[in-house]
Write an enzyme that holds these catalytic residues in place. Sequence first.
Site, short mmCIF file in Angstrom:
data_model
loop_
_atom_site.label_atom_id
_atom_site.label_comp_id
_atom_site.label_asym_id
_atom_site.label_seq_id
_atom_site.Cartn_x
_atom_site.Cartn_y
_atom_site.Cartn_z
N LYS A 279 -0.85 -5.07 11.40
CA LYS A 279 -0.41 -6.07 10.42
C LYS A 279 1.07 -5.90 10.08
O LYS A 279 1.85 -6.85 10.10
CB LYS A 279 -1.25 -5.97 9.12
N ARG B 159 -7.74 -7.89 -0.36
CA ARG B 159 -8.64 -6.91 0.27
C ARG B 159 -10.03 -6.96 -0.34
O ARG B 159 -10.90 -6.20 0.10
CB ARG B 159 -8.07 -5.51 0.04
N ARG C 57 -10.71 4.86 4.64
CA ARG C 57 -10.04 3.55 4.69
C ARG C 57 -10.88 2.55 5.49
O ARG C 57 -11.00 1.39 5.12
CB ARG C 57 -8.64 3.70 5.30
N ARG D 40 2.88 8.89 6.74
CA ARG D 40 2.16 8.63 5.50
C ARG D 40 1.12 9.70 5.19
O ARG D 40 0.48 10.22 6.10
CB ARG D 40 1.47 7.26 5.60
N ARG E 267 1.42 7.29 14.15
CA ARG E 267 2.41 6.41 13.52
C ARG E 267 3.46 7.17 12.70
O ARG E 267 3.16 8.13 12.01
CB ARG E 267 1.70 5.43 12.58
P1 AP5 Z 1 0.81 -0.97 11.87
O1 AP5 Z 1 1.49 -2.25 12.18
O2 AP5 Z 1 1.55 0.02 11.01
O3 AP5 Z 1 -0.68 -1.24 11.31
P2 AP5 Z 1 -1.18 -1.85 9.93
O4 AP5 Z 1 -2.28 -2.81 10.24
O5 AP5 Z 1 -0.03 -2.38 9.13
O6 AP5 Z 1 -1.82 -0.56 9.31
P3 AP5 Z 1 -1.75 0.09 7.87
O7 AP5 Z 1 -2.25 1.49 8.03
O8 AP5 Z 1 -0.39 -0.06 7.26
O9 AP5 Z 1 -2.79 -0.75 7.14
P4 AP5 Z 1 -3.52 -0.38 5.87
O10 AP5 Z 1 -4.16 -1.68 5.58
O11 AP5 Z 1 -4.44 0.79 5.97
O12 AP5 Z 1 -2.36 0.15 4.89
P5 AP5 Z 1 -1.67 -0.46 3.60
O13 AP5 Z 1 -0.30 0.07 3.54
O14 AP5 Z 1 -1.90 -1.93 3.49
O15 AP5 Z 1 0.43 -0.29 13.27
C1 AP5 Z 1 -0.19 1.00 13.31
C2 AP5 Z 1 0.38 1.80 14.52
O16 AP5 Z 1 -0.04 1.15 15.72
C3 AP5 Z 1 1.92 1.84 14.55
O17 AP5 Z 1 2.34 3.10 14.98
C4 AP5 Z 1 2.31 0.75 15.57
O18 AP5 Z 1 3.51 1.07 16.26
C5 AP5 Z 1 1.10 0.75 16.51
N1 AP5 Z 1 0.79 -0.60 17.02
C6 AP5 Z 1 0.81 -1.76 16.30
N2 AP5 Z 1 0.50 -2.81 17.10
C7 AP5 Z 1 0.26 -2.28 18.34
C8 AP5 Z 1 -0.12 -2.87 19.61
N3 AP5 Z 1 -0.35 -4.19 19.76
N4 AP5 Z 1 -0.27 -2.02 20.66
C9 AP5 Z 1 -0.06 -0.68 20.54
N5 AP5 Z 1 0.30 -0.07 19.37
C10 AP5 Z 1 0.47 -0.87 18.29
O19 AP5 Z 1 -2.56 0.22 2.44
C11 AP5 Z 1 -2.49 1.61 2.16
C12 AP5 Z 1 -3.31 1.91 0.92
O20 AP5 Z 1 -2.77 1.21 -0.23
C13 AP5 Z 1 -4.79 1.47 0.94
O21 AP5 Z 1 -5.61 2.42 1.59
C14 AP5 Z 1 -5.08 1.34 -0.57
O22 AP5 Z 1 -5.27 2.59 -1.16
C15 AP5 Z 1 -3.80 0.74 -1.11
N6 AP5 Z 1 -3.78 -0.75 -1.09
C16 AP5 Z 1 -2.90 -1.53 -0.40
N7 AP5 Z 1 -3.16 -2.84 -0.63
C17 AP5 Z 1 -4.24 -2.87 -1.45
C18 AP5 Z 1 -5.00 -3.94 -2.01
N8 AP5 Z 1 -4.69 -5.23 -1.75
N9 AP5 Z 1 -6.04 -3.63 -2.81
C19 AP5 Z 1 -6.36 -2.35 -3.10
N10 AP5 Z 1 -5.68 -1.28 -2.60
C20 AP5 Z 1 -4.64 -1.54 -1.77
#
Ligand code: AP5
Length: 217
Positions: free
Chosen positions: A14, A88, A172, A161, A127
């Site tokens: 994402k 979410r 997660r 992270r 990552r």
């Molecule tokens: P990346 O693009 O970083 O993946 P992502 O989907 O953004 O993953 P996240 O871990 O950031 O998602 P998340 O939803 O767990 O975290 P968030 O910060 O929202 O890609 C991942 C890796 O793969 C990278 O190294 C990239 O290079 C590689 N990659 C990407 N695409 C690829 C491809 N096509 N081929 C090969 N490799 C590829 O949330 C973190 C925490 O915050 C949550 O756990 C929660 O505690 C809190 N939080 C955030 N939002 C909320 C909410 N709305 N409600 C409640 N709690 C929340």
Amino acid sequence: MINIILLGPPGAGKGTQAKRLVEGRNMVQLSTGDMLREAKTSGSEMGLKVAAVMERGELVTDEIVIGLIREKLTGEAGGGFIFDGFPRTLKQADALAELMADLGQSLDAVIEMQVDDAALVARITGRYTCGDCGAVYHDQTRPTKVDGVCDDCGSGKMVRRADDNADALRTRLLEYYKKTSPLIGYYYAKGKLSSVDGLAEMDAVSAAISKVLDGAQ
Ligand code: AP5
């Protein structure tokens, strides 16, 4: 202007694709994860409150994240908003619909990034990101050209992270399947859902997303 949600489990790509849309289409990325991490780094009361919850891989409360999004929605929208990691829960989805209706805005598309759970462990544990500009890298699939130096801004500050480990990832994923995956049916029923193969090469994923956006405009 087009407003979209990128929906998918941790590591689906994402953030990677949102950054490409910011560059390519002048869209504005609203990542609640990034906002919460910024609050944590700033040492604010809210940031300290959510730090342990995030490190365990659990979701923070709906009230906190809805408040964060509400603040941003009245700001600069550029080519449109990309909601990355929000909503979410069904409560967050309903709140987003209300907020957008109040502002006279609409949600144009929800893009589900489909991935195989087994691939997520490798993605998450490899990552790292630039601590200055947020560019996303991976030990195997997308390393920096010069070791430890950001390709985009030249910074030498690479960060990993606290929740990018196998234990937190398990939590997660559980949170995703219990609380977030029902949104797939919710947006399908609203006629907003499109799905793309998140396991494809990054450029192929970008092309599939562009096709959805072009069709939604
Ligand atoms: P990346 O693009 O970083 O993946 P992502 O989907 O953004 O993953 P996240 O871990 O950031 O998602 P998340 O939803 O767990 O975290 P968030 O910060 O929202 O890609 C991942 C890796 O793969 C990278 O190294 C990239 O290079 C590689 N990659 C990407 N695409 C690829 C491809 N096509 N081929 C090969 N490799 C590829 O949330 C973190 C925490 O915050 C949550 O756990 C929660 O505690 C809190 N939080 C955030 N939002 C909320 C909410 N709305 N409600 C409640 N709690 C929340």
